[in-house]
Design a protein around this motif. Structure first.
Motif, short mmCIF file in Angstrom:
data_model
loop_
_atom_site.label_atom_id
_atom_site.label_comp_id
_atom_site.label_asym_id
_atom_site.label_seq_id
_atom_site.Cartn_x
_atom_site.Cartn_y
_atom_site.Cartn_z
N LYS A 140 0.84 -1.22 0.00
CA LYS A 140 0.00 0.00 0.00
C LYS A 140 0.87 1.26 0.00
N ILE A 141 1.97 1.22 0.76
CA ILE A 141 2.88 2.38 0.84
C ILE A 141 3.59 2.55 -0.51
N ALA A 142 4.05 1.41 -1.07
CA ALA A 142 4.74 1.46 -2.37
C ALA A 142 3.83 2.04 -3.44
N ALA A 143 2.56 1.62 -3.43
CA ALA A 143 1.62 2.09 -4.45
C ALA A 143 1.31 3.57 -4.27
N LEU A 144 1.14 4.01 -3.02
CA LEU A 144 0.83 5.43 -2.78
C LEU A 144 1.96 6.32 -3.30
N LEU A 145 3.21 5.86 -3.14
CA LEU A 145 4.36 6.68 -3.53
C LEU A 145 4.88 6.32 -4.92
N ASP A 146 4.23 5.36 -5.58
CA ASP A 146 4.66 4.89 -6.90
C ASP A 146 6.15 4.53 -6.91
N ARG A 147 6.55 3.78 -5.88
CA ARG A 147 7.95 3.32 -5.78
C ARG A 147 7.91 1.81 -5.58
N PHE A 148 8.15 1.08 -6.65
CA PHE A 148 7.88 -0.36 -6.63
C PHE A 148 9.13 -1.23 -6.58
N GLU A 149 10.30 -0.68 -6.93
CA GLU A 149 11.47 -1.55 -7.02
C GLU A 149 11.85 -2.13 -5.65
N GLY A 150 11.73 -1.31 -4.62
CA GLY A 150 12.13 -1.76 -3.28
C GLY A 150 11.35 -2.97 -2.79
N ILE A 151 10.06 -3.05 -3.12
CA ILE A 151 9.31 -4.20 -2.62
C ILE A 151 9.72 -5.48 -3.35
N GLY A 152 10.34 -5.34 -4.52
CA GLY A 152 10.93 -6.51 -5.16
C GLY A 152 12.11 -7.03 -4.35
N VAL A 153 12.92 -6.11 -3.85
CA VAL A 153 14.04 -6.49 -2.97
C VAL A 153 13.50 -7.13 -1.70
N ASP A 154 12.47 -6.51 -1.11
CA ASP A 154 11.84 -7.08 0.08
C ASP A 154 11.43 -8.53 -0.13
N ALA A 172 11.41 6.06 5.09
CA ALA A 172 11.77 5.15 6.19
C ALA A 172 10.94 3.86 6.11
N LEU A 173 9.65 4.01 5.78
CA LEU A 173 8.78 2.83 5.73
C LEU A 173 9.09 1.93 4.54
N LEU A 174 9.62 2.52 3.46
CA LEU A 174 9.90 1.71 2.26
C LEU A 174 11.32 1.14 2.25
N GLU A 175 12.13 1.45 3.25
CA GLU A 175 13.49 0.89 3.30
C GLU A 175 13.41 -0.63 3.10
N PRO A 176 14.14 -1.18 2.10
CA PRO A 176 13.99 -2.61 1.84
C PRO A 176 14.57 -3.52 2.93
N HIS A 177 14.00 -4.67 2.98
CA HIS A 177 14.42 -5.77 3.87
C HIS A 177 15.87 -6.12 3.56
N ARG A 178 16.67 -6.30 4.59
CA ARG A 178 18.06 -6.72 4.40
C ARG A 178 18.16 -8.22 4.13
N SER A 179 19.19 -8.60 3.42
CA SER A 179 19.54 -10.02 3.31
C SER A 179 20.75 -10.27 4.19
N TYR A 180 20.72 -11.38 4.92
CA TYR A 180 21.84 -11.76 5.78
C TYR A 180 22.61 -12.94 5.21
N VAL A 181 22.30 -13.30 3.97
CA VAL A 181 22.84 -14.52 3.38
C VAL A 181 24.37 -14.50 3.33
N GLN A 182 24.94 -13.44 2.78
CA GLN A 182 26.40 -13.42 2.61
C GLN A 182 27.11 -13.39 3.97
N GLN A 183 26.58 -12.59 4.90
CA GLN A 183 27.22 -12.47 6.21
C GLN A 183 27.21 -13.78 6.98
N VAL A 184 26.04 -14.43 6.98
CA VAL A 184 25.90 -15.64 7.78
C VAL A 184 26.78 -16.76 7.24
#
Lengths: 353, 353
Positions: free
Chosen positions: B75-89, B233-245
């Motif tokens: 809903k936040i992505a759509a309101l701000l028309d910023r969609f790439e970050g939710i792909g990362v999420d 702040a709300l659209l900041e994408p989810h981090r991946s911990y794959v490489q670190q772990v």
């Protein structure tokens, strides 16, 4: 949406439409249903972060996966409060998708999202998924049930499935052996499967934002040519061809699943470059549900064949000398056309015999 | 919804909101984006019925899979028309889910459903998915883009991901070696990741059916304590911990991903029976976004810790003697608590040092 406490608004997640405890109870309720589908390779049940499946018994395993939803068939299920069948749809459309490359289904995950579905309705969906998984020999090892207030309106939902199967590298069916002159054999569909529902809903005026009681009256009307109600015909679950195809798999040069885009789009998906198909319209009787849709919607024939399966759920390509052997194992199968040389890879509907 | 021709209503699938040709063009557009993620094991591109991945290099492979959507963050992505970050999420939440058992991500499929999203918006989502897949070494081998008129309102969508990874049977991390006295180390989250958005939207009154322009004004306001707008702040994408772990994996007795249910629900998921956790509230500074949410929504502390990650994205259990070695490899990691004997497997928030 919030509790008033000491004159202040105290927000809680439950009040925002997401209830942890109800969720935990639901997971407890569906866990034994999912376990009923398990194979020895499954290492964990529903609930943890990831479902686990120990792969064994393959020399050169190729994993084949597919995802899809049941589309707007959910609107019909919701109007009639009949949810188990779309669980069957979800699994069978997926296992039939990966069957096209010869893959055996191994495991399945489902995702359901809504805002107002009851635990009973969600459980019915999982029961349908589990039943079809057992029939296909596929383990239900995970899933997600999302509460999405403000995305889904009352009664609306989406229902998505993911399947992973496996096939030996040297047993992949990829259509490359298909030649002009090969026979196309068809296996009957059980109804619309999961395609064309947005068009059907418009034609009959149901599930497009009108009065649900009026919609239900349309769906509950019995049509003589269908021998049942329109709603029953539209909710008929997607067939699985997994068990049938296994018996004749080495003789199949190509397999295509007649999904969105009908015969027109799906037959070419299995054909090598330079080949097309001639489909003999007189080889089978199109089931009355499709005739009803064409008549009520004044839909042109080419559009019907480009949208619906028209009674054919799976089409396979077989060398002419293997047709009898395949038909001996699959009495339902019939020749519906043949592969022809065609630089444009078109599907032609052929009226004359 | 239909063309008038010769005075009759002629129904077509395109007019019903499902356009085959636009769909074919979209698939052509995203195919090279998906290919940019491929590994040598991938046998086919996007487009056929099933994505294919040849599994090799494992002695006793256990496939670990997970599915989830990004929830109402859409809903936040759509309101701000910023969609790439939710792909990362979408990708990172899934690869972090299967990372909890030590699995390496192999391949990914996505499902997106909407009624009015443009090809540009959908492509941005796929670009985000592909970027995160490349970072995680995971191949995007399939997906489905569903047009669902009448299910999704204008601007609404759902976005679901499916990951399959693999781990050697004898390298599965299952928490069984965890003992009382083990240290809990945390890796920071990048924001809310994908949890708690229904509560946040209610607290700030955005994406709950009001005027989109007013919603956007709320999201575009800069907050001094955030150092940026609320929407950013709300659209900041989810981090991946794959490489670190991966660097410290053999030293980790248990890994838990702090998703829905926060520390309260997720830490016990990795613990054997009879063990709980004491979390030292003073071990880290809760990021200002969580403070802002708690303040604006008057949300009680326990509810905050039961809904949000509170700044901790991944928590791992480590023997006390391994803490220094793990921290040497992961400078971001810090001790956030310890494993304690607890018949009820509770997580206690501990204020004193």
């Amino acid at each position: 949406m919030s509790d008033a406490r000491n004159g202040q608004t105290v927000h809680t997640y439950a009040a925002a439409g997401v209830d942890h405890d109800a969720r935990a109870r639901f997971i407890e309720r569906i866990a034994p249903i999912a376990r009923s589908t398990h194979r020895p390779e499954v290492l964990s049940g529903v609930g943890p972060f990831g479902g686990m499946f120990q792969l064994g018994g393959y020399r050169q395993p190729v994993l084949v996966s597919s995802t899809d939803s049941v589309g707007t068939k959910v609107k019909i299920a919701a109007l009639l409060d009949r949810f188990e069948g779309i669980g069957v749809d979800l699994v069978n459309q997926s296992v039939d998708d990966i069957l096209t490359s010869g893959a055996e289904p191994l495991f399945f995950l489902d995702y359901m999202a809504s805002s107002t579905l009851t635990a009973d309705q969600k459980t019915a969906m999982v029961e349908g998924v589990a039943r079809a998984c057992r029939d296909a020999g596929c383990a239900l090892i995970g899933g997600e049930t999302a509460d999405m207030p403000d995305v889904y309106a009352e009664g609306d939902l989406d229902f998505v499935g993911f399947v992973v199967g496996a096939v030996e590298r040297d047993a992949i069916i990829d259509g490359s052996a298909i030649r002009a002159g090969d026979a196309l054999l068809a296996l009957p569909s059980s109804g619309l499967h999961t395609n064309g529902y947005s068009l059907v809903r418009r034609i009959f005026g149901v599930g497009i934002g009108g009065d649900p009681a009026a919609d239900r009256a349309v769906l509950e009307r019995t049509h003589n040519d269908l021998g049942r109600t329109l709603g029953e015909a539209l909710l008929e679950p997607h067939r699985s061809y997994v068990q049938q195809v296994r018996a004749v798999q080495p003789k199949l040069k190509g397999i295509t699943h007649i999904t969105g885009g009908g015969l027109i789009d799906n037959v070419p998906r299995m054909l090598p470059d330079g080949l097309g198909a001639r489909i003999d319209r007189a080889a089978w009787t199109v089931p009355p549900l499709f005739d009803l849709i064409a008549r009520e919607g004044n839909v042109e024939e080419r559009e019907m064949f480009h949208t619906f399966n028209m009674g054919l759920g799976l089409v396979v390509a077989v060398a002419p000398e293997d047709v009898d052997a395949v038909r001996a194992e699959l009495p339902e199968a019939f020749v519906c056309g043949e592969v022809v040389a065609d630089a444009e890879q078109q599907v032609r509907l052929w009226e004359e015999r």
